[in-house]
Enzyme design. Structure first.
Site, PDB file in Angstrom:
ATOM      1  N   VAL A   1       0.872  -1.274  -0.050  1.00 52.64           N
ATOM      2  CA  VAL A   1      -0.064   0.164   0.178  1.00 52.64           C
ATOM      3  C   VAL A   1       1.045   1.260  -0.115  1.00 52.64           C
ATOM      4  O   VAL A   1       0.476   2.232  -0.523  1.00 52.64           O
ATOM      5  CB  VAL A   1      -0.938   0.025   1.254  1.00 52.64           C
ATOM      6  CG1 VAL A   1      -1.673   1.286   1.317  1.00 52.64           C
ATOM      7  CG2 VAL A   1      -2.028  -1.216   0.947  1.00 52.64           C
TER       8      VAL A   1
ATOM      9  N   ILE B   1     -13.255   3.549  -0.534  1.00 53.80           N
ATOM     10  CA  ILE B   1     -14.390   4.064  -0.387  1.00 53.80           C
ATOM     11  C   ILE B   1     -14.471   5.239   0.603  1.00 53.80           C
ATOM     12  O   ILE B   1     -13.939   5.109   1.819  1.00 53.80           O
ATOM     13  CB  ILE B   1     -15.731   3.346   0.203  1.00 53.80           C
ATOM     14  CG1 ILE B   1     -15.794   1.978  -0.990  1.00 53.80           C
ATOM     15  CG2 ILE B   1     -17.038   4.013   0.148  1.00 53.80           C
ATOM     16  CD1 ILE B   1     -16.992   1.124  -0.617  1.00 53.80           C
TER      17      ILE B   1
ATOM     18  N   ARG C   1      18.563  -2.557   2.195  1.00 56.55           N
ATOM     19  CA  ARG C   1      19.293  -3.194   1.221  1.00 56.55           C
ATOM     20  C   ARG C   1      18.127  -3.646   0.337  1.00 56.55           C
ATOM     21  O   ARG C   1      18.516  -3.936  -1.030  1.00 56.55           O
ATOM     22  CB  ARG C   1      20.225  -4.174   1.695  1.00 56.55           C
ATOM     23  CG  ARG C   1      21.266  -3.578   2.366  1.00 56.55           C
ATOM     24  CD  ARG C   1      22.041  -4.599   3.099  1.00 56.55           C
ATOM     25  NE  ARG C   1      21.196  -5.305   4.010  1.00 56.55           N
ATOM     26  CZ  ARG C   1      21.493  -6.100   4.874  1.00 56.55           C
ATOM     27  NH1 ARG C   1      22.806  -6.423   5.017  1.00 56.55           N
ATOM     28  NH2 ARG C   1      20.532  -6.704   5.703  1.00 56.55           N
TER      29      ARG C   1
ATOM     30  N   ARG D   1      12.194  -2.312   7.108  1.00 57.35           N
ATOM     31  CA  ARG D   1      12.757  -3.486   7.770  1.00 57.35           C
ATOM     32  C   ARG D   1      14.125  -3.687   7.331  1.00 57.35           C
ATOM     33  O   ARG D   1      15.365  -3.602   8.309  1.00 57.35           O
ATOM     34  CB  ARG D   1      12.115  -4.589   7.603  1.00 57.35           C
ATOM     35  CG  ARG D   1      11.225  -4.880   8.723  1.00 57.35           C
ATOM     36  CD  ARG D   1      10.658  -6.372   9.082  1.00 57.35           C
ATOM     37  NE  ARG D   1       9.464  -6.384   9.884  1.00 57.35           N
ATOM     38  CZ  ARG D   1       8.671  -6.749   9.159  1.00 57.35           C
ATOM     39  NH1 ARG D   1       8.485  -7.664   7.957  1.00 57.35           N
ATOM     40  NH2 ARG D   1       7.423  -6.699   9.664  1.00 57.35           N
TER      41      ARG D   1
ATOM     42  N   ALA E   1      10.845   4.467   7.143  1.00 54.70           N
ATOM     43  CA  ALA E   1      11.360   3.548   8.007  1.00 54.70           C
ATOM     44  C   ALA E   1      11.070   2.096   7.412  1.00 54.70           C
ATOM     45  O   ALA E   1       9.876   1.921   6.744  1.00 54.70           O
ATOM     46  CB  ALA E   1      10.792   3.498   9.323  1.00 54.70           C
TER      47      ALA E   1
ATOM     48  N   LYS F   1     -13.628  -3.175  11.279  1.00 59.46           N
ATOM     49  CA  LYS F   1     -14.032  -2.031  10.523  1.00 59.46           C
ATOM     50  C   LYS F   1     -15.321  -1.635  10.966  1.00 59.46           C
ATOM     51  O   LYS F   1     -15.870  -0.348  11.325  1.00 59.46           O
ATOM     52  CB  LYS F   1     -14.323  -2.254   9.252  1.00 59.46           C
ATOM     53  CG  LYS F   1     -12.866  -2.814   8.642  1.00 59.46           C
ATOM     54  CD  LYS F   1     -13.029  -3.366   7.135  1.00 59.46           C
ATOM     55  CE  LYS F   1     -11.731  -3.353   6.325  1.00 59.46           C
ATOM     56  NZ  LYS F   1     -11.608  -4.266   5.204  1.00 59.46           N
TER      57      LYS F   1
ATOM     58  N   GLU G   1      -6.182 -12.046   3.626  1.00 53.93           N
ATOM     59  CA  GLU G   1      -4.810 -11.545   4.235  1.00 53.93           C
ATOM     60  C   GLU G   1      -4.106 -12.746   4.643  1.00 53.93           C
ATOM     61  O   GLU G   1      -4.329 -13.835   4.056  1.00 53.93           O
ATOM     62  CB  GLU G   1      -5.611 -11.018   5.635  1.00 53.93           C
ATOM     63  CG  GLU G   1      -6.376  -9.870   5.647  1.00 53.93           C
ATOM     64  CD  GLU G   1      -5.819  -8.456   5.691  1.00 53.93           C
ATOM     65  OE1 GLU G   1      -4.635  -8.534   6.218  1.00 53.93           O
ATOM     66  OE2 GLU G   1      -6.559  -7.462   5.627  1.00 53.93           O
TER      67      GLU G   1
END
Ligand code: HSE
Length: 450
Positions: free
Chosen positions: A17, A139, A51, A48, A46, A208, A193
């Protein structure tokens, strides 16, 4: 280049995202900066691992492996928290707000579980948190409830807010496939997910629903006080039986309040929805939210509820709101048609020439029913370079079910896309044919993007 103030962004995480948000911010930068009246600069990111090679070009000097550097960087004014999880994300968000920064987040679990702490931190330092991307992807449901519908109290909100569940149920409905098979395909396509339970057991939808409840009624409802049911046990047979009874099975999130008792019910669960209701017709990864307000009645928003681009659209919308808050702007930018073209350097926007506009068309005319009529019509259309998609011929009846004595027929045809000018010429020429007995009646066939 106009002299606009710079707004510095800090980004926590560079997954799908975040990358999509950066990509679209860069692509539409000129319009966006014109609309916001500032220059947007990414100051710190930022990640993880510094490289790793990335799909979007980012200046490596901006990268840090320490997220605290971002939230404590005095230059950063807006922090986009998109790392997910609730522990580190909570600490970082509270620190950023405590440092007076605006925070943009898509993290629904974080808000649902720690909403009170986070908003308290925002209030203490007069900062703001924006979370449009946390509910129903692209939305603008948060903005709608918070701003556009501010006049209302909300007796009911019903929505389809988990795209993965909706995708699975739609395919089970249309193809009669089993839940496990479609789930595996959804995972392959990258919809579900990583932890599928978040989607199919209703956890994501419950987060949500919690946020919608807070917006509508000002209260964070703990998850253990919600009804949370997933879709694992729904079968294609349930769908077939429901179909015969006039229903579709959808995974719903509901927030139903009883103003007299001052109570609210919050639940996510598979439900039978009457086929004629708009929610029954929202399929695939699409989400929809039906908000009933005591003033406005019912409004419905439909759109892509999952996917990087839709979510990036909401994230950038939040960055825009954060910019307006920072600037203390009293109202959002409205274009200035006289002095301020949206894209400097381009000629002024022109109205498209009607004759060049393209569409597919539907034409209906009454013709003599005799040999060569269809051939005459199709060759005339071919002369105007119009390609015919379908033809339907109906004999005119005399009212008693018998063909009319005058031997006429109604011909209806549809075309592929062609220009208005080709179609007008064809229409004029058709009207002039002796075999065409009525002026052709024309309708445009609407076309919609996917
Ligand atoms: N996993 C979510 C869904 C998308 O399927 O709707 C992010 O909220």
């Amino acid at each position: 280049m106009e002299n606009r103030p710079v707004v510095n962004l800090g980004i926590l995480g560079l997954g799908g995202v975040r990358l999509a948000a950066l990509k679209h911010m860069n692509r539409n930068r000129k319009v966006l900066e014109r609309r916001l009246g500032v220059r947007l600069k990414v100051n710190r990111i930022a990640v993880r691992d510094r490289r790793i090679k990335r799909k979007v070009r980012v200046d490596r000097d901006l990268l840090t492996e320490d997220p605290w550097e971002v939230v404590n960087d005095p230059q950063v004014q807006i922090v986009c928290e998109l790392i997910g999880g609730t522990d580190l994300a909570r600490e970082l968000t509270i620190q950023a707000l405590g440092n007076g920064k605006m925070v943009v987040t898509a993290n629904k679990a974080l808000l649902c579980e720690h909403g009170n702490d986070i908003l308290e931190a925002a209030r203490r330092s007069e900062a703001h948190i924006f979370f449009e991307a946390s509910v129903a992807g692209g939305i603008p449901i948060i903005k709608s409830i918070r701003e556009g519908l501010v006049a209302n109290r909300f007796p009911t909100i019903h929505g389809i807010v988990n795209g993965t569940c909706n995708y699975i149920l739609t395919r089970m409905q249309n193809e009669g496939k089993r839940f496990e098979i479609v789930l595996a395909e959804a995972k392959e396509l990258g919809f579900a997910e990583a932890d599928e339970s978040l989607d199919v057991d209703g956890i994501d939808a419950a987060h949500k629903a919690g946020i919608l409840t807070f917006l509508a009624h000002g209260k964070w409802i703990p998850m253990q006080e919600m009804l949370i049911d997933g879709i694992r046990e729904v079968t294609s047979n349930d769908m077939r039986v429901a179909d015969t009874m006039g229903y579709r099975i959808k995974h719903l999130a509901s927030v139903v309040s009883d103003f007299e008792r001052n109570s609210v019910f919050v639940g996510v669960y598979p439900a039978l929805v009457p086929k004629e209701h708009i929610l029954a017709r929202v399929d695939g990864v699409y989400n929809a939210v039906c908000v009933s307000g005591d003033v406005v009645g019912t409004t419905v928003l439909i759109g892509r509820g999952a996917g990087q681009d839709a979510t990036a659209s909401a994230v950038i919308g939040d960055i825009a709101d954060a910019v307006f808050s920072l600037r203390g702007a009293e109202m959002h930018h409205l274009p200035d048609d006289k002095n301020d073209p949206l894209l400097p350097g381009l000629p002024r926007l022109a109205v498209a020439k009607r004759e060049e506009v393209k569409s597919a068309f539907y034409l209906r005319m009454t013709v003599r029913d005799e040999p060569g009529v269809l051939a005459a019509i199709t060759s005339l259309m071919a002369r105007e370079n119009i390609s015919i998609a379908r033809v339907v011929q109906q004999l005119e009846e005399d009212g008693g079910g018998r063909p009319s004595k005058t031997a006429s027929a109604v011909i209806t045809l549809t075309t592929h896309r062609c220009s208005e000018s080709s179609l007008s010429k064809a229409k004029r020429a058709l009207s002039g044919l002796e075999i065409v007995l009525s002026k052709p009646f024309v309708l445009r066939i609407a076309s919609f993007p996917n």
